[in-house]
Design an enzyme around this catalytic site. Sequence first.
Site, PDB file in Angstrom:
ATOM      1  N   HIS A  21      38.583 -31.505  15.916  1.00 26.35           N
ATOM      2  CA  HIS A  21      38.381 -30.320  16.741  1.00 26.35           C
ATOM      3  C   HIS A  21      39.512 -29.317  16.532  1.00 26.35           C
ATOM      4  O   HIS A  21      39.283 -28.113  16.475  1.00 26.35           O
ATOM      5  CB  HIS A  21      38.313 -30.717  18.220  1.00 26.35           C
ATOM      6  CG  HIS A  21      37.185 -31.625  18.531  1.00 26.35           C
ATOM      7  ND1 HIS A  21      36.049 -31.217  19.181  1.00 26.35           N
ATOM      8  CD2 HIS A  21      37.002 -32.942  18.263  1.00 26.35           C
ATOM      9  CE1 HIS A  21      35.215 -32.242  19.310  1.00 26.35           C
ATOM     10  NE2 HIS A  21      35.784 -33.292  18.748  1.00 26.35           N
ATOM     11  N   TRP A 367      31.697 -33.395  10.290  1.00 27.23           N
ATOM     12  CA  TRP A 367      31.299 -32.054   9.868  1.00 27.23           C
ATOM     13  C   TRP A 367      32.400 -31.336   9.109  1.00 27.23           C
ATOM     14  O   TRP A 367      32.138 -30.622   8.146  1.00 27.23           O
ATOM     15  CB  TRP A 367      30.826 -31.213  11.051  1.00 27.23           C
ATOM     16  CG  TRP A 367      30.297 -29.878  10.604  1.00 27.23           C
ATOM     17  CD1 TRP A 367      30.757 -28.644  10.918  1.00 27.23           C
ATOM     18  CD2 TRP A 367      29.191 -29.652   9.696  1.00 27.23           C
ATOM     19  NE1 TRP A 367      30.028 -27.663  10.289  1.00 27.23           N
ATOM     20  CE2 TRP A 367      29.047 -28.256   9.541  1.00 27.23           C
ATOM     21  CE3 TRP A 367      28.302 -30.498   9.021  1.00 27.23           C
ATOM     22  CZ2 TRP A 367      28.071 -27.687   8.730  1.00 27.23           C
ATOM     23  CZ3 TRP A 367      27.324 -29.928   8.218  1.00 27.23           C
ATOM     24  CH2 TRP A 367      27.208 -28.549   8.070  1.00 27.23           C
TER      25      TRP A 367
END
Length: 487
Positions: A21, A367
């Site tokens: 993140h 991702w």
Amino acid sequence: MTSSMDSLPHVFLVSFPGQGHINPMLRLGKKLAVSGLLVTFSTTANLGRDMKKAGSISDTPTPLGRGFLRFEFFDDGRTNEDSVPSLSMSFDQYMPQLRRLGSISLLQILKNQIKENRPAVSCVIGNPFVPWVCDVADQLGIASAVLWVQSCAVFSIYSHHFNGSIPFPSETQPNVDVQLPSLPLLKHDEIPSFLLPNNPLHDIGKAILEQFSNLSKPFCILIDTFEELESEIVDFMSKKFPIKAVGPLFMHCSEIKTRISGDCLRADECMEWLDSKPKGSVVYVSFGSVVYLKQEQVDEIAYGLINSGFSFLWVLKPPASLGVKRHVLPNEITEEAGERGKVVQWSPQEQVLSHPSVACFMTHCGWNSSVEAISSGVPVVAFPQWGDQPTNAKFLVDALGIGIRLSRGAGEDRLIKRDEIEKCLKEAMEGPKAVEIRKNALERQIAAEKAVVDGGSSDKNIKQFIDEIRKRSLVCGGNLQVCPSAT
């Protein structure tokens, strides 16, 4: 504080305390700063200490382009001895604590900006694991946005699950396939595992879904993807939400000259070793910052790599980052690998993937890793485990045609043997399949490069977002209490 900093629109970024993140959020921050904004980056104090220890950040505002980047961390109630939130922890205890204490701390930090002689915050940007950030901004009348750190396809899956309009796997029907608009049919084990019934990490799924109950508050949802990669689903979801595809974010930052990074571990030197290897000869192996494999699986990967005959660079994290036992490679593996193999605790992944000696990437399909591989033109050997990783693997292999599937995820609960690993590596490195996936990967790389250049799709989207922040900054007029969140 310099006078130039006083006059800049101030954006405050808040990241969940996880490497996957922090990286995209900080990349966004660098791009915004270079474009002429004052950017404050924030995550938990513990992660801030890790970043300082790794030498990744500075204690003072750093000039970048026409703007500045600074760091300020909030309290989540965890002590110096606590490890990074991980699979070994109780997320159902941590997530409410993060919300409760993080909200209080962030609220006070935002209020204090003017008292500390900084411009009023005109926009707060959070990510899906901290949906309460939008509530804090709303409470102060500050505009908010969200950086979605997964694919647009995964955004669509969570959105449809939240709305309950389409059947998903349930306790009574656990093997239901999922058919969503503008997406291929997804098997039950190809949707994000946090949405599966009885998943042990369901509290993470709950936190992500909570973001969808809050999507009336952010004026924009930035996604680290690019329109040419997910054109159909981006077009479909843009009709429902204020989406802007602004990725690949790491490519926006490729020419920004700064030592600041989001790494919580100091990267080991490996570039000279890569320089010594022939073009297209190295397998790069990394499973991200959180995935932890059983020792037996690590052994099988080691033997598979050795038996394949290829050179390999393997990232094996130290246990301190997860609170688990350190993996130990068999002695004969270390001896036999010799100069053909290099094992490090952390790597400068962007540089590694762009190195000409790297031919394929054995990845967990997070991702960040996925979009970095796509944008670097590197084929993948997909070894997903949980979360959005099985979904990403589905798209990398079946939709984009740039990889070979080695695993369907932790849900299949099986040991992937060395022979299977060796076979997949050889298929990815040599022969007709290797030629095909390499060709597809290079096509995606070209599309990614076009998206971020001046006038490209992502470049235009991020410039529009920055223009909107500037407008909101003018409306704020330097008063935190009257800065409107409405357009």
